[in-house]
Write an enzyme that holds these catalytic residues in place. Structure first.
Site, PDB file in Angstrom:
ATOM      1  N   HIS A  76      42.751  54.655  42.992  1.00 26.04           N
ATOM      2  CA  HIS A  76      41.743  55.701  43.169  1.00 26.04           C
ATOM      3  C   HIS A  76      42.331  56.988  43.757  1.00 26.04           C
ATOM      4  CE1 HIS A  76      41.303  54.236  47.448  1.00 26.04           C
ATOM      5  NE2 HIS A  76      41.108  55.528  47.646  1.00 26.04           N
ATOM      6  N   ASP A 106      42.955  47.887  42.859  1.00 24.19           N
ATOM      7  CA  ASP A 106      43.115  49.296  43.228  1.00 24.19           C
ATOM      8  C   ASP A 106      44.567  49.571  43.624  1.00 24.19           C
ATOM      9  OD1 ASP A 106      42.570  51.906  43.800  1.00 24.19           O
ATOM     10  OD2 ASP A 106      41.529  51.514  45.689  1.00 24.19           O
ATOM     11  N   SER A 177      44.290  55.950  52.383  1.00 24.53           N
ATOM     12  CA  SER A 177      44.307  55.068  51.215  1.00 24.53           C
ATOM     13  C   SER A 177      45.685  55.050  50.563  1.00 24.53           C
ATOM     14  CB  SER A 177      43.271  55.534  50.190  1.00 24.53           C
ATOM     15  OG  SER A 177      41.965  55.374  50.684  1.00 24.53           O
TER      16      SER A 177
END
Length: 226
Positions: A76, A106, A177
């Site tokens: 992402h 992910d 992230s």
């Protein structure tokens, strides 16, 4: 004369006690510093493996996982971006290749051509650790570079696709992230991906739990992609 001799003896004894005490204190300080240095050095080594991943819409984090420039991040983080730039230490890499995107996880892998020797993370299986073990998250949240947060492993979750996620109370903020979840012994055991936050207004309490994709999901991929 007898009184003077006794005084001299007393002074000598006191002096020896003071010298000995200083020696003990100094040795204790040295031992304390020696014990502290490896821990700090270990954190610095972990931080050197974490990179900043800049995309069209913002930035995230990544971790170098091989000496030849393979980097793991979140899918992402790079999704929909035509321009990806990676910053490793002070070096800026504009020619970044996306070499693999996991279909059901992910996770994405990037590749750069190193202009100097790279520090890279050593991977260790998540199942070598258990609930309550100390961990570190390292990423680039809110404009900070290589922000370190200490916490513990709260739980392991097995998803419907049998992938394993690690829950931790170590801080994972926006921009973190794709960063690393490291064990206390400095091994990469997960890649941070999300934060779950629950607010209880009735008791004025916020709960924040971080999620990391376990090393089980990418250890083999790294061997294949290298």
């Amino acid at each position: 004369m007898k009184v003077k001799k006794n005084n001299i003896i007393i002074y000598v004894i006191l002096l020896l006690v003071l010298i000995t005490s200083d020696s003990v204190v100094n040795n204790t300080i040295r031992m304390y510093n020696a014990a502290s240095i490896p821990s700090l050095t270990k954190i610095q080594k972990m931080k050197r493996t974490v990179v900043r991943v800049e995309v069209d819409t913002g930035h995230g984090s990544g971790v170098v996982v091989s000496e030849d420039g393979l980097i793991i991040t979140n899918k992402h983080v790079i999704k929909g971006s035509k321009n990806i730039r990676v910053i490793i230490q002070e070096d800026i890499y504009n020619n970044v290749r996306v070499v693999y995107i996991a279909p059901d996880l992910d996770i994405a892998f990037l590749k750069v051509e190193p202009i100097r020797d790279l520090n890279y993370a050593r991977i260790k299986s998540y199942d070598k650790y258990t609930h309550g073990d100390e961990v570190y998250t390292i990423g680039n949240p809110l404009g900070f570079n290589k922000f370190v947060s200490k916490g513990i492993i709260s739980k392991f979750i097995i998803k419907p696709n049998y992938s394993v996620h690690i829950l931790t109370d170590a801080t994972i903020l926006e921009g973190s992230s794709g960063g690393g979840l490291f064990s206390e012994d400095g091994r990469l055991i997960g890649v941070t991906t999300a934060t779950y936050r629950q607010t209880r207004k009735d008791i004025n309490h916020n709960t924040r739990i971080g999620f990391a994709i376990s090393s089980k999901e990418f250890k083999l991929l790294i061997k294949i992609l290298r």
